[in-house]
Design a protein around this motif. Sequence first.
Motif, PDB file in Angstrom:
ATOM      1  N   SER A  36       0.846  -1.196   0.000  1.00 52.49           N
ATOM      2  CA  SER A  36       0.000   0.000   0.000  1.00 52.49           C
ATOM      3  C   SER A  36       0.883   1.249   0.000  1.00 52.49           C
ATOM      4  O   SER A  36       0.957   1.999   0.966  1.00 52.49           O
ATOM      5  CB  SER A  36      -0.920  -0.010   1.223  1.00 52.49           C
ATOM      6  OG  SER A  36      -1.754  -1.144   1.219  1.00 52.49           O
ATOM      7  N   VAL A  37       1.562   1.420  -1.125  1.00 52.49           N
ATOM      8  CA  VAL A  37       2.512   2.520  -1.290  1.00 52.49           C
ATOM      9  C   VAL A  37       2.224   3.211  -2.617  1.00 52.49           C
ATOM     10  O   VAL A  37       1.991   2.552  -3.634  1.00 52.49           O
ATOM     11  CB  VAL A  37       3.973   2.008  -1.279  1.00 52.49           C
ATOM     12  CG1 VAL A  37       4.952   3.176  -1.360  1.00 52.49           C
ATOM     13  CG2 VAL A  37       4.245   1.179  -0.025  1.00 52.49           C
ATOM     14  N   VAL A  38       2.237   4.539  -2.601  1.00 49.68           N
ATOM     15  CA  VAL A  38       1.993   5.340  -3.795  1.00 49.68           C
ATOM     16  C   VAL A  38       3.156   6.304  -3.976  1.00 49.68           C
ATOM     17  O   VAL A  38       3.659   6.871  -3.003  1.00 49.68           O
ATOM     18  CB  VAL A  38       0.671   6.130  -3.691  1.00 49.68           C
ATOM     19  CG1 VAL A  38       0.476   7.032  -4.907  1.00 49.68           C
ATOM     20  CG2 VAL A  38      -0.512   5.183  -3.548  1.00 49.68           C
ATOM     21  N   GLY A  39       3.582   6.475  -5.222  1.00 49.58           N
ATOM     22  CA  GLY A  39       4.684   7.398  -5.470  1.00 49.58           C
ATOM     23  C   GLY A  39       4.627   7.987  -6.858  1.00 49.58           C
ATOM     24  O   GLY A  39       3.741   7.695  -7.664  1.00 49.58           O
ATOM     25  N   LYS A  68      -3.191   4.966   5.392  1.00 50.85           N
ATOM     26  CA  LYS A  68      -4.480   4.488   5.901  1.00 50.85           C
ATOM     27  C   LYS A  68      -4.736   5.002   7.312  1.00 50.85           C
ATOM     28  O   LYS A  68      -5.894   5.174   7.712  1.00 50.85           O
ATOM     29  CB  LYS A  68      -4.506   2.962   5.877  1.00 50.85           C
ATOM     30  CG  LYS A  68      -5.802   2.342   6.389  1.00 50.85           C
ATOM     31  CD  LYS A  68      -5.760   0.830   6.294  1.00 50.85           C
ATOM     32  CE  LYS A  68      -6.995   0.187   6.912  1.00 50.85           C
ATOM     33  NZ  LYS A  68      -6.977  -1.289   6.794  1.00 50.85           N
ATOM     34  N   ARG A  69      -3.676   5.246   8.068  1.00 50.36           N
ATOM     35  CA  ARG A  69      -3.831   5.738   9.433  1.00 50.36           C
ATOM     36  C   ARG A  69      -4.471   7.122   9.486  1.00 50.36           C
ATOM     37  O   ARG A  69      -4.903   7.567  10.541  1.00 50.36           O
ATOM     38  CB  ARG A  69      -2.468   5.753  10.132  1.00 50.36           C
ATOM     39  CG  ARG A  69      -1.949   4.359  10.470  1.00 50.36           C
ATOM     40  CD  ARG A  69      -0.716   4.389  11.316  1.00 50.36           C
ATOM     41  NE  ARG A  69      -0.465   3.078  11.922  1.00 50.36           N
ATOM     42  CZ  ARG A  69       0.479   2.837  12.817  1.00 50.36           C
ATOM     43  NH1 ARG A  69       1.276   3.816  13.214  1.00 50.36           N
ATOM     44  NH2 ARG A  69       0.634   1.629  13.323  1.00 50.36           N
ATOM     45  N   GLU A  87      -7.842   9.224   1.531  1.00 53.12           N
ATOM     46  CA  GLU A  87      -8.796   8.508   0.686  1.00 53.12           C
ATOM     47  C   GLU A  87      -8.449   8.638  -0.795  1.00 53.12           C
ATOM     48  O   GLU A  87      -8.748   7.747  -1.596  1.00 53.12           O
ATOM     49  CB  GLU A  87     -10.234   8.961   0.942  1.00 53.12           C
ATOM     50  CG  GLU A  87     -10.482  10.445   0.752  1.00 53.12           C
ATOM     51  CD  GLU A  87     -10.249  11.237   2.022  1.00 53.12           C
ATOM     52  OE1 GLU A  87     -10.713  12.397   2.060  1.00 53.12           O
ATOM     53  OE2 GLU A  87      -9.612  10.715   2.954  1.00 53.12           O
ATOM     54  N   GLU A  88      -7.805   9.736  -1.178  1.00 53.31           N
ATOM     55  CA  GLU A  88      -7.375   9.889  -2.566  1.00 53.31           C
ATOM     56  C   GLU A  88      -6.254   8.909  -2.892  1.00 53.31           C
ATOM     57  O   GLU A  88      -6.264   8.245  -3.935  1.00 53.31           O
ATOM     58  CB  GLU A  88      -6.915  11.325  -2.810  1.00 53.31           C
ATOM     59  CG  GLU A  88      -8.000  12.367  -2.634  1.00 53.31           C
ATOM     60  CD  GLU A  88      -7.476  13.782  -2.779  1.00 53.31           C
ATOM     61  OE1 GLU A  88      -7.801  14.403  -3.811  1.00 53.31           O
ATOM     62  OE2 GLU A  88      -6.756  14.269  -1.886  1.00 53.31           O
TER      63      GLU A  88
END
Length: 560
Positions: A36-39, A68-69, A87-88
Motif C-alpha cells: 500500500s505505497v503510492v509514489g 491508511k492511518r 482517501e485519494e
Amino acid sequence: MIVGIDLGTTNSLAGIFRNGKVELVPNVFGDYLTPSVVGLDDDGELIVGKLAKERLVTKPDLTVSQFKRFMGSKHPIQLGERTYQAEELSSFIIRKLIEDTERYTGEKVEEIIVSVPAYFNDAQRYATKLAGQYAGVKIDRIINEPSAASLAQKMNNEMEDQAFIVVDFGGGTLDISVVESFDNIVEILAIAGDNRLGGEDYTAAIAQEFLLVNDLNKDFISNEFYYKVLVESEKAKLTLNSQDEVQLSVADQDTQYDMTLSYKRFYEISQPLLARVKAVLDRALFDANHSHVHADDFVLVGGTSKLRLVQEFLSFCIGQAVTTTDDPDLMIAKGCALVAGIKERQGEVRDLLLSDICPFSLGVEVVGDKYSPIIERNSSLPSSRVERYYAQSLGQTQLRFNIYQGERMRASENLLLGSLVVDVPENYQDYEAADVRFTYDLNGILDVEVTVLSTGQVCSKIILQDSINLSEEEIAKKKAELEKYKINVQETEVYRYLIERADRLYSMILGVERENLMERTRFFEQEVAKASLPHLPKLYDEFSAYLDRLERGDRAYYER
C-alpha cells in the motif's frame, strides 16, 4: 463482477468468488500482496505497489505509505508538489487492484466489497467509501476485517460449528473478536480494538532503539537515512522470528552505523506495545463473558500476528502455545471474496449469514458533560435505538445534540462525531422534549433522527466528521480530477521494479560491491531498453537472483 478487497495499511489484495471457491488475484509480479505505497517516478508518472515501495528509501519525498492511518481526517499528505488526502491515495491502490483483477479475469469490475478495521469510526468508513467512488466503482458494502476473517475461518473448517477468537493484527491496526459459528451463521459476539497499533509500531520501536544506540536524533537526520533505518528495522524484526540475535547496519554517505539487537531486548522495548495488546484482548473476552479460552480457539490474521514476539505474548496471556494456521496475510481478502459471493448469491455460500456488531458505544452529551449511550458497544447490526431527552430550561428554543463515540463517562473524553441542532417552541410551561433515534447500519454508518414531541418536526442527519462530508457534485469532480493521474504501464513495471530495487541497495551498501552493482544495473537497463530481446525473461531472473544474494549478504559486503 464483484470483487472483495482487503485495503491494508501495509499491503492490499483482492479476491473473487467463482466456480464455488475463493480465488485471490495475483498482480503483475505474481504476488497476492500489493504494498500500500503510492509514489511518483522521475517523470511525474504515478506508481503504485511494489515498484513504489522500492523508492521509499531513495525518493522519500516522492513516495508515501501508511496513509491508511489518516483515513477520515484532514491530515495533508505531501507527494511531490501536491497535497493529497488519505482517501485519494487509497483510491490509487484500489484502481491498481481493479486493473489486476480485470487483467486476471478478463471481466469488468462493477462493484467492490472493502474491509476496514472494526474500530474505524464513521468518518473513516465514509472515507473508505469515497476511495472506492474515486476509483470509479460502486462500493455498497463495507465489512469489518475480523468479520471477514471469521467468514474465511468458517469456510476453512468446512462449515463446522465452532467458537473462536480472531486476532487481526495488521501493519497499522489491531482488532480482536470473539466469534461463534453454527449452521450457516457466523455471529460476532464481541469486538475490541486499537486503531493506532500495528506492525509498523514494532518496526518504529527497533528504529528508535537504533538511533538511541548510535546517539542519533530523528529530528536531525535526513528522511532518506531514516527510511534506510526503517528498512533495516523491518528486516531485523522478521529475522528475530527465527534467530535470537540480529545485526543491523546502515550506511549514510561515508559513515556506517551498527547495532546488535537481541530477541530479549526486542521484547523489552516492545513492552508498551504488548501492554496495549493485552488491554484489547482482556476487553474482548470480558465483553463476550469468556472466562477461559484454548490455544486452538485462536485465528491469527494479519502480518503482525506472524511475529514470534506476538505469538509468545498471546501464549503467555492464556497459558498455552499459540501458532498460526492458514496464511494470516490472506484471510481477510478471502472473507471479502466470500461476501462478494454471498452478494452475488453464488452456490453454497448464498445462504451464509454474518451477524455483525457495533464495536463501540454511540451516544449524546447531556448536561454536565455526561455521556448518554444510545447504542451500546457489541449491539447487533443493523441496530436502531431511541432515547428521550428534555430541554435544560423553560423557554429554550433549541436543542443541541453532540454525538459521541466511545466508552468514557465524560462526553468530552470520547470522540466527537458531529452535532445536530433542532428548533423547539418557546415554551415556559413545560420542558420541551425530543426522541433521538440512532440507526447504525451494516456498513457502520450512523444516521441520527430527532423528533420534537410537541410539533412532530423530524430532523435527520448522517453523522460524519465535517472533514470529508462531500456532495455528489464534489465527489464527481474529485473523481474526474484523480482519473487524470495514470498509473504506470504494467508491461514495464517488473523491470522498473528491479532497477529501483538496485538503486535502493546501492544507497545501503559500500565498497566493491557498490561498484559491481552499478555496472550490472547499467547493463540491465541497456538490455531492457532494447525491449524486443527474447532473452529478457532470463535476464530478469538472473538480475533478480543477484539482487537477492546481495540483499541477503549485504552486511558482509559492508566489511569489504
